[in-house]
Design an enzyme around this catalytic site. Structure first.
Site, PDB file in Angstrom:
ATOM      1  NE  ARG A   1      -1.767  -2.247   2.798  1.00 51.37           N
ATOM      2  CZ  ARG A   1      -2.074  -3.476   2.438  1.00 51.37           C
ATOM      3  NH1 ARG A   1      -3.209  -3.737   1.881  1.00 51.37           N
ATOM      4  NH2 ARG A   1      -1.236  -4.485   2.666  1.00 51.37           N
ATOM      5  CB  THR A   2       3.468   2.557   2.256  1.00 51.07           C
ATOM      6  OG1 THR A   2       2.689   2.142   3.382  1.00 51.07           O
ATOM      7  CG2 THR A   2       4.088   3.900   2.540  1.00 51.07           C
ATOM      8  CE  LYS A   6      28.182  -3.769  -7.381  1.00 49.29           C
ATOM      9  NZ  LYS A   6      28.376  -2.694  -8.374  1.00 49.29           N
ATOM     10  NE  ARG A  57       7.153   0.648   4.664  1.00 51.13           N
ATOM     11  CZ  ARG A  57       5.916   0.142   4.736  1.00 51.13           C
ATOM     12  NH1 ARG A  57       5.721  -1.142   4.511  1.00 51.13           N
ATOM     13  NH2 ARG A  57       4.890   0.914   5.029  1.00 51.13           N
ATOM     14  CG  HIS A  76       3.915   4.111   8.705  1.00 49.97           C
ATOM     15  ND1 HIS A  76       4.086   4.919   7.604  1.00 49.97           N
ATOM     16  CD2 HIS A  76       3.467   2.917   8.235  1.00 49.97           C
ATOM     17  CE1 HIS A  76       3.752   4.238   6.513  1.00 49.97           C
ATOM     18  NE2 HIS A  76       3.382   3.016   6.872  1.00 49.97           N
TER      19      HIS A  76
END
Ligand code: NCD
Length: 356
Positions: free
Chosen positions: A78-79, A107, A128, A169
């Site tokens: 959703r986000t 790396k 996120r 959030h």
């Protein structure tokens, strides 16, 4: 920013806020009532405007010359999608990095170098990350790197948290506020309401951010319904006490379901546990929302969930054809709120409101 990265990170969240101004969205504590009301009004205006062809064309003309990066290295549906859709509605070009294993971080590149690199190419980073401080790191780097000019003001490229570790959030909590305001439109808005938060309140970043925002409303009371090991943490309780937001804890959903104005369900956040692959911790019965709870809710109450959900809501509730079940609408509201958030960050909020 006159602090070293180390000094900036050594500050508690609340003390980072003055350094962030309105150049990034990392913490729910950044929002006051005026700014919450503004975002809700803007989200609603965008939602209505997009219904007509001319309105949609106008919106998509606004940010055509800007590029967004969605840097999501934790799972998201959703986000990620709602930010992506919101950016596209505003006409932005979009890029994404979703997997550390196919980026140079695999790396051994540091997060700071990766962010510094992203800023060379894009004008907005939505991120996120599992590390609660990753957004603060990105913001600090943005203050040292390439700047952009918005409405004549030179500023760091905006960094927006789309979920930070177990802590915050903020954009989810804005869309939750928008959903609550809309649900309570006929009964005076969020002021004076009692809101029950249910489930994993300890590691649920959505309920933590939403709790912070409650200081902006008059006469709100919070009820925390969670198994003891997942109850709301002391830092939030202390914040609520300091801001005179009353709260109480209950040991089952049934204990308060008939008394509250909103019920906000959450899932057990067991991705933080060391579980065997493919297994999940079941929600305990006292904290599962069933059809009988829907029957007991106030006629004006609403049922929210940030989603994704599992067994904490009985499946029959999804399609009960009851207007009080608002989580699917909440999901769509997220897209409009993210249109508003980006429009505001890029200085086109006023142009949208004036055209409406
Ligand atoms: C939430 C999250 O990622 O914190 N999901 C979302 O963004 N809507 C809630 C969750 O994962 O349980």
């Amino acid at each position: 920013m006159d602090l070293s990265l180390q000094d900036f990170l050594s500050l508690p969240e609340a003390e980072r806020v003055p350094y962030i101004k309105d150049h990034a969205i990392l913490y729910a504590q950044q929002f006051d009532r005026e700014s919450l009301d503004y975002h809700c009004r803007l989200a609603d205006t965008c939602r209505k405007m997009h219904k007509t062809g001319e309105g949609a064309d106008f919106l998509s003309s606004l940010l055509r010359h800007w590029t967004a990066l969605n840097f999501f290295v934790q799972p998201s549906s959703r986000t990620f999608l709602s930010f992506n859709s919101a950016q596209s509605m505003l006409g932005m070009r979009r890029a994404s990095v979703r997997d550390i294993n196919i980026s140079s971080m695999s790396k051994g590149e540091t997060l700071t170098d990766s962010i510094r690199t992203f800023i060379s190419y894009v004008d907005l980073v939505v991120m996120r990350h599992g590390d609660s401080d990753a957004g603060a790191v990105a913001y600090w780097i943005a203050t040292k790197a390439r700047k952009i000019v918005i409405n004549g003001e030179e500023r760091p490229i905006p960094i927006v948290s789309g979920g930070s570790g177990t802590k915050q959030h903020p954009t989810q909590s804005l869309l939750d506020i928008y959903t609550l305001e809309k649900s309570f439109e006929q009964i005076g808005g969020i002021d004076g309401k009692t809101i029950m938060l249910v489930g994993d309140l300890k590691r649920g970043r959505t309920v933590r951010s939403l709790s912070y925002l409650m200081k902006n409303y008059n006469g709100v009371e919070l009820v925390f319904a969670a198994p003891e090991q997942y109850q709301m943490q002391d830092d939030i309780l202390h914040f609520l006490d300091t801001h005179h937001v009353p709260w109480r804890m209950v040991d089952s959903l049934s204990a308060a379901v008939a008394d509250v104005d909103a019920i906000y369900m959450t899932r057990i956040q067991d991705e933080w546990d060391d579980l065997a692959p493919g297994t999940h911790e079941a929600a305990s019965d006292e904290f599962c929302f069933k059809l009988e709870h829907l029957r007991n809710m106030k006629p004006t109450a609403c049922l929210l969930h940030p989603l994704p959900k599992r067994d904490e809501i009985e499946e029959a509730v999804d399609y009960a054809d009851d207007d009080r079940v608002v989580y699917w609408r909440q999901e769509r509201n997220g897209m409009w709120m993210r249109v508003a958030i980006i429009a505001k960050l890029f200085g086109v909020g006023e142009a949208i409101l004036e055209r409406a």
